[in-house]
Scaffold this motif. Structure first.
Motif, PDB file in Angstrom:
ATOM      1  N   ASN A  16     -37.169 -13.249 -72.013  1.00  0.00           N
ATOM      2  CA  ASN A  16     -36.415 -11.821 -71.962  1.00  0.00           C
ATOM      3  C   ASN A  16     -34.882 -12.003 -71.733  1.00  0.00           C
ATOM      4  OD1 ASN A  16     -39.565 -11.071 -71.510  1.00  0.00           O
ATOM      5  ND2 ASN A  16     -38.483  -9.212 -71.960  1.00  0.00           N
ATOM      6  N   THR A  17     -34.612 -13.136 -71.554  1.00  0.00           N
ATOM      7  CA  THR A  17     -32.991 -13.490 -71.404  1.00  0.00           C
ATOM      8  C   THR A  17     -32.765 -14.600 -71.896  1.00  0.00           C
ATOM      9  OG1 THR A  17     -31.327 -13.183 -69.851  1.00  0.00           O
ATOM     10  CG2 THR A  17     -33.149 -14.229 -69.133  1.00  0.00           C
ATOM     11  N   GLY A  18     -31.319 -14.882 -72.174  1.00  0.00           N
ATOM     12  CA  GLY A  18     -30.628 -16.089 -72.730  1.00  0.00           C
ATOM     13  C   GLY A  18     -30.695 -16.205 -74.013  1.00  0.00           C
ATOM     14  N   ILE A  19     -31.087 -15.619 -74.967  1.00  0.00           N
ATOM     15  CA  ILE A  19     -31.446 -15.706 -76.468  1.00  0.00           C
ATOM     16  C   ILE A  19     -29.995 -15.800 -77.080  1.00  0.00           C
ATOM     17  CG2 ILE A  19     -32.487 -14.888 -78.446  1.00  0.00           C
ATOM     18  CD1 ILE A  19     -33.897 -13.254 -75.464  1.00  0.00           C
ATOM     19  N   GLU A  20     -29.811 -16.621 -77.799  1.00  0.00           N
ATOM     20  CA  GLU A  20     -28.667 -16.510 -78.389  1.00  0.00           C
ATOM     21  C   GLU A  20     -28.660 -15.413 -79.676  1.00  0.00           C
ATOM     22  OE1 GLU A  20     -24.928 -17.691 -80.000  1.00  0.00           O
ATOM     23  OE2 GLU A  20     -25.883 -18.693 -78.648  1.00  0.00           O
ATOM     24  N   ARG A  21     -27.833 -14.369 -79.561  1.00  0.00           N
ATOM     25  CA  ARG A  21     -27.792 -13.105 -80.345  1.00  0.00           C
ATOM     26  C   ARG A  21     -28.045 -13.378 -81.712  1.00  0.00           C
ATOM     27  NH1 ARG A  21     -22.417 -10.932 -81.012  1.00  0.00           N
ATOM     28  NH2 ARG A  21     -22.163 -12.650 -82.242  1.00  0.00           N
ATOM     29  N   ASP A  22     -27.328 -14.216 -82.369  1.00  0.00           N
ATOM     30  CA  ASP A  22     -27.409 -14.447 -83.932  1.00  0.00           C
ATOM     31  C   ASP A  22     -28.683 -15.205 -84.068  1.00  0.00           C
ATOM     32  OD1 ASP A  22     -25.024 -13.126 -84.391  1.00  0.00           O
ATOM     33  OD2 ASP A  22     -23.772 -14.987 -84.665  1.00  0.00           O
ATOM     34  N   GLU A  23     -29.209 -16.034 -83.452  1.00  0.00           N
ATOM     35  CA  GLU A  23     -30.335 -16.570 -83.725  1.00  0.00           C
ATOM     36  C   GLU A  23     -31.796 -15.586 -83.630  1.00  0.00           C
ATOM     37  OE1 GLU A  23     -30.718 -20.220 -81.590  1.00  0.00           O
ATOM     38  OE2 GLU A  23     -28.609 -20.968 -82.261  1.00  0.00           O
ATOM     39  N   LEU A  24     -31.672 -14.593 -82.729  1.00  0.00           N
ATOM     40  CA  LEU A  24     -32.554 -13.701 -83.015  1.00  0.00           C
ATOM     41  C   LEU A  24     -32.513 -12.489 -83.874  1.00  0.00           C
ATOM     42  CD1 LEU A  24     -34.967 -11.980 -81.877  1.00  0.00           C
ATOM     43  CD2 LEU A  24     -33.609 -11.138 -80.163  1.00  0.00           C
ATOM     44  N   VAL A  25     -31.208 -12.088 -84.044  1.00  0.00           N
ATOM     45  CA  VAL A  25     -30.973 -10.863 -84.703  1.00  0.00           C
ATOM     46  C   VAL A  25     -30.766 -10.925 -86.174  1.00  0.00           C
ATOM     47  CG1 VAL A  25     -28.947  -9.016 -85.016  1.00  0.00           C
ATOM     48  CG2 VAL A  25     -29.740  -9.521 -82.935  1.00  0.00           C
ATOM     49  N   LYS A  26     -30.025 -12.207 -86.519  1.00  0.00           N
ATOM     50  CA  LYS A  26     -29.834 -12.618 -87.821  1.00  0.00           C
ATOM     51  C   LYS A  26     -31.135 -13.025 -88.657  1.00  0.00           C
ATOM     52  CE  LYS A  26     -25.130 -13.333 -87.758  1.00  0.00           C
ATOM     53  NZ  LYS A  26     -24.166 -13.727 -88.828  1.00  0.00           N
ATOM     54  N   PRO A  27     -32.250 -13.634 -88.083  1.00  0.00           N
ATOM     55  CA  PRO A  27     -33.569 -13.651 -88.664  1.00  0.00           C
ATOM     56  C   PRO A  27     -34.198 -12.503 -88.807  1.00  0.00           C
ATOM     57  CG  PRO A  27     -33.117 -15.706 -87.370  1.00  0.00           C
ATOM     58  CD  PRO A  27     -32.271 -14.467 -87.089  1.00  0.00           C
ATOM     59  N   LEU A  28     -34.126 -11.577 -87.639  1.00  0.00           N
ATOM     60  CA  LEU A  28     -34.832 -10.312 -87.717  1.00  0.00           C
ATOM     61  C   LEU A  28     -34.424  -9.544 -88.899  1.00  0.00           C
ATOM     62  CD1 LEU A  28     -34.835  -8.856 -84.163  1.00  0.00           C
ATOM     63  CD2 LEU A  28     -37.045  -9.091 -85.656  1.00  0.00           C
ATOM     64  N   GLU A  29     -33.028  -9.372 -89.105  1.00  0.00           N
ATOM     65  CA  GLU A  29     -32.554  -8.697 -90.246  1.00  0.00           C
ATOM     66  C   GLU A  29     -32.860  -9.241 -91.510  1.00  0.00           C
ATOM     67  OE1 GLU A  29     -28.320  -8.794 -88.938  1.00  0.00           O
ATOM     68  OE2 GLU A  29     -28.710  -6.668 -87.592  1.00  0.00           O
ATOM     69  N   ALA A  30     -32.541 -10.612 -91.564  1.00  0.00           N
ATOM     70  CA  ALA A  30     -32.688 -11.320 -92.968  1.00  0.00           C
ATOM     71  C   ALA A  30     -34.073 -11.244 -93.571  1.00  0.00           C
ATOM     72  CB  ALA A  30     -32.419 -12.598 -92.837  1.00  0.00           C
ATOM     73  N   LEU A  31     -35.030 -11.431 -92.508  1.00  0.00           N
ATOM     74  CA  LEU A  31     -36.429 -11.624 -92.880  1.00  0.00           C
ATOM     75  C   LEU A  31     -36.958 -10.233 -93.388  1.00  0.00           C
ATOM     76  CD1 LEU A  31     -37.732 -14.273 -90.495  1.00  0.00           C
ATOM     77  CD2 LEU A  31     -37.317 -14.509 -93.063  1.00  0.00           C
ATOM     78  N   ARG A  32     -36.571  -9.186 -92.583  1.00  0.00           N
ATOM     79  CA  ARG A  32     -36.847  -7.719 -93.054  1.00  0.00           C
ATOM     80  C   ARG A  32     -36.257  -7.450 -94.255  1.00  0.00           C
ATOM     81  NH1 ARG A  32     -36.016  -5.478 -86.745  1.00  0.00           N
ATOM     82  NH2 ARG A  32     -38.453  -5.657 -86.374  1.00  0.00           N
ATOM     83  N   GLY A  33     -34.972  -7.882 -94.533  1.00  0.00           N
ATOM     84  CA  GLY A  33     -34.337  -7.592 -95.632  1.00  0.00           C
ATOM     85  C   GLY A  33     -34.976  -8.257 -97.185  1.00  0.00           C
ATOM     86  N   PHE A  34     -35.942  -9.446 -96.828  1.00  0.00           N
ATOM     87  CA  PHE A  34     -36.678  -9.984 -97.792  1.00  0.00           C
ATOM     88  C   PHE A  34     -37.884  -9.472 -97.951  1.00  0.00           C
ATOM     89  CE2 PHE A  34     -34.328 -14.199 -96.529  1.00  0.00           C
ATOM     90  CZ  PHE A  34     -33.608 -14.049 -97.720  1.00  0.00           C
ATOM     91  N   GLY A  35     -38.456  -8.326 -97.040  1.00  0.00           N
ATOM     92  CA  GLY A  35     -39.487  -7.545 -97.522  1.00  0.00           C
ATOM     93  C   GLY A  35     -40.510  -7.752 -96.275  1.00  0.00           C
ATOM     94  N   ALA A  36     -40.495  -8.591 -95.312  1.00  0.00           N
ATOM     95  CA  ALA A  36     -41.518  -9.036 -94.443  1.00  0.00           C
ATOM     96  C   ALA A  36     -41.394  -7.951 -93.551  1.00  0.00           C
ATOM     97  CB  ALA A  36     -41.122 -10.329 -93.925  1.00  0.00           C
ATOM     98  N   THR A  37     -42.640  -7.622 -92.776  1.00  0.00           N
ATOM     99  CA  THR A  37     -42.656  -7.083 -91.541  1.00  0.00           C
ATOM    100  C   THR A  37     -42.799  -8.141 -90.411  1.00  0.00           C
ATOM    101  OG1 THR A  37     -44.152  -5.604 -92.650  1.00  0.00           O
ATOM    102  CG2 THR A  37     -44.545  -5.809 -90.292  1.00  0.00           C
ATOM    103  N   VAL A  38     -41.452  -7.888 -89.587  1.00  0.00           N
ATOM    104  CA  VAL A  38     -41.031  -8.869 -88.723  1.00  0.00           C
ATOM    105  C   VAL A  38     -41.553  -8.122 -87.082  1.00  0.00           C
ATOM    106  CG1 VAL A  38     -39.519 -10.185 -87.531  1.00  0.00           C
ATOM    107  CG2 VAL A  38     -39.487  -9.741 -89.912  1.00  0.00           C
ATOM    108  N   THR A  39     -42.256  -8.842 -86.210  1.00  0.00           N
ATOM    109  CA  THR A  39     -42.417  -8.395 -85.289  1.00  0.00           C
ATOM    110  C   THR A  39     -41.634  -9.404 -84.040  1.00  0.00           C
ATOM    111  OG1 THR A  39     -44.612  -7.870 -85.626  1.00  0.00           O
ATOM    112  CG2 THR A  39     -44.287  -8.264 -83.003  1.00  0.00           C
TER     113      THR A  39
END
Length: 187
Positions: A16-39
């Motif tokens: 719940n803390t200390g996550i490198e922003r881009d290493e969470l946000v960019k895969p979330l956005e990219a994989l959703r952009g590819f059409g996946a359902t991301v949890t």
């Protein structure tokens, strides 16, 4: 390309803390952009705090779920972001370790970036594998039985029925996200 992952479900796990922003946000956005359902699931659920580097707080991101009770059978791939604090915390979490083992036992894709491979060590799944990571994690991986550490943007290692994808740092995210998409679309 935006629909190559339609119908695919991907799980991203963090503390719940200390996550490198881009290493969470960019895969979330990219994989959703590819059409996946991301949890995005975190240890406690609720809000997660991202950082830029190890000390500069950035935005918070809402988790969709807690780690406890999740089932690998409900997903096609698992993604583990880095960030020193995040990685050191999640590697000690029994639910996170169990999820990694369940994904590997089921022959699914597991991807980790930066310090994320620490969780793979604690889950006991890297023996004999070739992978990359943030350079400071190299000795930990070698001591845990990795066959080889490589200094590459992204390393894909077929691993006894499951696919391991690793990358070094946020600069590698475009290649990391593409490798995950490719592996999941082929599954």
């Amino acid at each position: 390309m935006s629909t190559q992952l339609q119908g695919k479900k991907i799980l991203i796990i963090t503390s719940n803390t200390g996550i490198e922003r881009d290493e969470l946000v960019k895969p979330l956005e990219a994989l959703r952009g590819f059409g996946a359902t991301v949890t995005h699931a975190s240890i406690e659920g609720g809000t997660t705090q991202t950082f830029v580097g190890d000390t500069e707080k950035d935005k918070t991101v809402d988790s969709d779920s807690k780690l406890a009770g999740l089932n690998a059978a409900d997903f096609h791939a698992l993604v583990i972001p880095g960030g020193t604090v995040n990685a050191d915390t999640i590697r000690q979490d029994a639910d996170a370790q169990a999820l990694v083992k369940a994904f590997t036992d089921a022959g699914k894709t597991v991807a980790a970036i930066c310090h994320g491979p620490w969780l793979l060590i604690n889950a006991g799944v890297i023996a004999g594998k070739t992978l990359t990571s943030y350079p400071s994690v190299r000795l930990d991986l070698e001591n845990a039985g990795a066959a080889k550490w490589v200094d590459e943007q992204v390393k894909e290692c077929p691993a006894n029925g499951w696919t391991l994808i690793t990358s070094r740092n946020p600069d590698d995210l475009p290649a990391f996200n593409e490798a995950i998409a490719k592996a999941v679309s082929a599954a």
